[in-house]
Motif scaffolding. Structure first.
Motif, PDB file in Angstrom:
ATOM      1  N   TYR A 140       3.552  56.377 -70.448  1.00 34.26           N
ATOM      2  CA  TYR A 140       2.373  56.063 -71.132  1.00 34.26           C
ATOM      3  C   TYR A 140       2.756  54.912 -72.284  1.00 34.26           C
ATOM      4  O   TYR A 140       2.285  53.942 -72.289  1.00 34.26           O
ATOM      5  N   ALA A 167      -5.873  53.929 -67.592  1.00 35.02           N
ATOM      6  CA  ALA A 167      -6.051  55.360 -68.126  1.00 35.02           C
ATOM      7  C   ALA A 167      -6.580  55.690 -69.648  1.00 35.02           C
ATOM      8  O   ALA A 167      -7.346  56.543 -69.618  1.00 35.02           O
ATOM      9  N   SER A 217     -11.395  62.721 -65.803  1.00 32.49           N
ATOM     10  CA  SER A 217     -10.432  64.006 -66.311  1.00 32.49           C
ATOM     11  C   SER A 217      -9.303  63.257 -65.526  1.00 32.49           C
ATOM     12  O   SER A 217      -8.994  62.445 -64.894  1.00 32.49           O
ATOM     13  N   ASP A 218      -7.841  64.187 -66.256  1.00 31.48           N
ATOM     14  CA  ASP A 218      -6.617  63.755 -65.607  1.00 31.48           C
ATOM     15  C   ASP A 218      -6.504  63.773 -64.243  1.00 31.48           C
ATOM     16  O   ASP A 218      -5.950  62.749 -63.820  1.00 31.48           O
ATOM     17  N   LYS A 249      -8.290  60.694 -62.763  1.00 40.64           N
ATOM     18  CA  LYS A 249      -7.481  59.498 -62.946  1.00 40.64           C
ATOM     19  C   LYS A 249      -6.396  59.509 -61.973  1.00 40.64           C
ATOM     20  O   LYS A 249      -6.047  58.335 -61.322  1.00 40.64           O
ATOM     21  N   GLY A 305      -3.213  56.908 -63.160  1.00 40.81           N
ATOM     22  CA  GLY A 305      -2.563  57.850 -63.971  1.00 40.81           C
ATOM     23  C   GLY A 305      -1.995  57.125 -65.199  1.00 40.81           C
ATOM     24  O   GLY A 305      -1.987  55.882 -65.551  1.00 40.81           O
ATOM     25  N   PRO A 306      -1.295  57.974 -66.249  1.00 41.15           N
ATOM     26  CA  PRO A 306      -0.931  57.444 -67.557  1.00 41.15           C
ATOM     27  C   PRO A 306       0.238  56.572 -67.509  1.00 41.15           C
ATOM     28  O   PRO A 306       0.074  55.620 -68.350  1.00 41.15           O
TER      29      PRO A 306
END
Lengths: 165, 427
Positions: free
Chosen positions: B354, B384, B392-393, B396, B402-403
């Motif tokens: 991230y 993200a 939601s995670d 994603k 994703g992050p």
């Protein structure tokens, strides 16, 4: 209903028919204004074609202001085109009648395909078109079809002017 | 009297289809008809237009001559029958779905979609009483497993946003056909130059015109395309197409207009009532963009492949998701469906997750940090925290956002400059 029918008519062939035709007998022209046959007839009448309704079942004496005939053989003069809005099983008998009166063009509406009819019309030297609508073909070449966002497949560097506008 | 049809090539059609010299003045380029309304010849003419008996213009919420040129051009480029332009890609989905779905109907969508579409389907469309099942498109059987009695459409993206994954459209189309359900396909990231969904069994195509089709990032727009190959009269599943419409003298759209009945329904009914119209100004800008679509898409794809190959071997990058790379799981589908390239939008994963993603976006100097794709300019974003942030995670990750994921949209700059900027910002 789809035009992906592998039937091809040269643009010039259809244009020549549409520009030389003056009168169209429409077999199966409904007396109800919201039917597809009425939509087509009203449009063609508005573009200057003489429309002759042929309808064996209606009680009406006139449709779209034009005298109704019960059959092709009853017509008092020969129309340039006979356009069929009929059931599939009736196509051939109407085509035979149209050949008998020596019309110049026999036209089968969208959804109607009949190879036997095509064969006998060709051998009688009569123009024959099937699974097309003269209104849509007219609008294709006048440019009006594109106004509705419909793909005309026409590319031209000429100004389009409506014949009867 | 049958004769083989002449067909012009893509570049010719991209410049000419739908357009002709303006009949009165001879203006060669398509004029901007900046008008709300059109004078009727007489009351009888007005009546014919209002009943849809005749072709013509009434009011620019429904039709406008500049917009019509754009509609015909895209219908042509998509090997389809007719099209209805609208104010955005989202509006095109709203128009297509509203024309097919009623209250308590169900549809199936790929779970690999633009985040905004997942939101639209999952939240707003649910409020209309339309239930959506999201499925993993990598196994096409998942679509068949979700079909119910009230399933009215299947939706996929040909090249999905953000990771450029590819759905086996021909296989999904076979399932849709088996159950007589229209396959609605978003072709935004591919454009009709790279891929024609209608050739593989799609029934309806949607586009955001805002992206590559306009190409310059100047104008919002969307379009719904009727491929003209679905029989809405076969059963009573689509009453809006097969049953009398009271606002138009009880005509049945699919009966009266045949293979462009769906487009007429979308235009004369749904667009009339929802009002998400495209402006003639935007239609003009988009038409100008389309004239060079084939040149741009080829170059976008070529640049993207060079950048993707470079990043594949980069020490800070853990993976590159681009179907143009031989080790990508979608490579073979790409070869089958996208012979001229797989577009220019793809994702990379950064090893440091991230924080590295946020830092890369902020350090970039040439690549622009924007919530758009398909621009002449190269673009970068961290999905993200932006385009997919409402998910939601779990959603994603399923959507490929994703992050640790960065989305790139490779533009038309010199590819050496694009690589240099990525390299500088990633380190």
């Amino acid at each position: 209903m789809s035009l992906k029918d592998n039937i091809y008519y040269a643009d010039d062939y259809i244009k020549e028919i549409l520009f030389t035709t003056k009168s169209i007998a429409i077999v199966g022209l409904s007396d109800k204004e919201n039917r597809p046959s009425s939509f087509a007839a009203k449009y063609l009448k508005n573009r200057g074609y003489k429309i002759i309704p042929v309808n064996p079942v209606t009680d009406k004496k006139t449709i779209l202001g034009e005298k109704v005939y019960k059959s092709i053989s009853e017509l008092e003069f020969i129309p340039d085109m006979v356009d069929l809005f009929v059931k599939k099983e009736k196509i051939l008998s109407f085509v035979k009648e149209a050949i008998k009166i020596k019309t110049k063009t026999i036209w089968l509406q969208l959804g109607l395909i009949d190879k036997e009819s095509e064969k006998i019309a060709n051998s009688a030297n009569i123009n024959f078109i099937m699974n097309r609508c003269p209104k849509i073909e007219y609008a294709k070449f006048s440019g009006e079809l594109g106004w509705a966002g419909v793909n005309s497949n026409v590319i031209s560097n000429k100004r389009k002017l409506l014949k009867n506008d | 009297m049958t004769k083989k049809k002449n067909s012009y090539g893509f570049a010719t059609r991209a410049i000419h289809s739908g357009a002709a010299p303006e009949p009165i003045t001879g203006a060669r380029n398509t004029p901007i008809f900046q008008t709300t309304s059109y004078v009727f010849k007489n009351t009888e003419h007005a009546e014919r237009l209002f009943k849809l008996e005749d072709f013509g213009f009434i009011y620019s919420r429904l039709t406008n001559p500049t917009v019509s040129v754009l509609e015909e051009r895209l219908a042509n480029l998509e090997n389809s029958r007719a099209a209805v332009a609208c104010s955005s890609g989202h509006a095109s989905q709203q128009l297509a779905f509203t024309s097919l779905l009623g209250n308590n109907d169900h549809f199936i969508a790929s779970n690999k979609l633009y985040g905004g579409s997942i939101n639209q389907f999952n939240k707003t469309f649910r409020n209309f009483g339309w239930e959506c099942s999201f499925v993993d498109p990598d196994n096409v059987k998942n679509f068949e497993n979700e079909i119910k009695d009230n399933t009215k459409l299947i939706f996929i993206e040909t090249l999905s946003n953000p990771d450029g994954s590819i759905v086996d459209i021909e296989a999904v189309a076979k399932i849709a056909k088996k159950y007589h359900i229209p396959l609605v396909v978003d072709n935004t990231l591919a454009t009709p130059f790279l891929h024609n969904p209608a050739n593989w069994g799609a029934n309806i195509i949607t586009h955001s015109l805002t992206k590559f089709i306009c190409g310059n990032g100047t104008s919002m727009g969307g379009i719904v395309i009727d491929c003209g190959n679905f029989n809405f009269l076969k059963d009573n599943k689509y009453p809006g197409l097969s049953q009398p419409d009271q606002s138009y003298n009880n005509i049945r759209f699919s009966e009266t207009f045949g293979d462009f009945g769906f487009a007429m329904k979308v235009k004369a009914d749904t667009l009339r009532d929802l009002g998400c119209t495209l402006s003639p100004q935007n239609a003009f800008y988009i038409l100008n963009g389309i004239e060079t679509l084939n040149l741009r898409m080829k170059k976008h794809s070529d640049n993207a492949l060079i950048v993707a190959k470079y990043l594949q071997n980069h020490s800070k990058v853990s993976s590159v998701s681009y179907a143009g790379l031989k080790n990508n799981k979608y490579y073979n589908l790409g070869k089958k469906y996208f012979p001229y390239g797989v577009g220019s939008i793809f994702t990379i994963k950064l090893k440091n997750g991230y924080n590295a993603c946020v830092s890369m976006v902020e350090k970039a100097n040439l690549l622009s940090h924007v919530a758009n794709v398909g621009d002449t300019r190269s673009l970068i974003i961290h999905p993200a925290s932006t385009t997919h942030s409402q998910l939601s995670d779990d959603e994603k990750i399923k959507a490929g956002a994703g992050p640790d994921v960065i989305r790139l949209s490779i533009g038309l700059e010199d590819v050496e400059d694009i690589i240099l900027d990525i390299d500088n910002s990633i380190n």
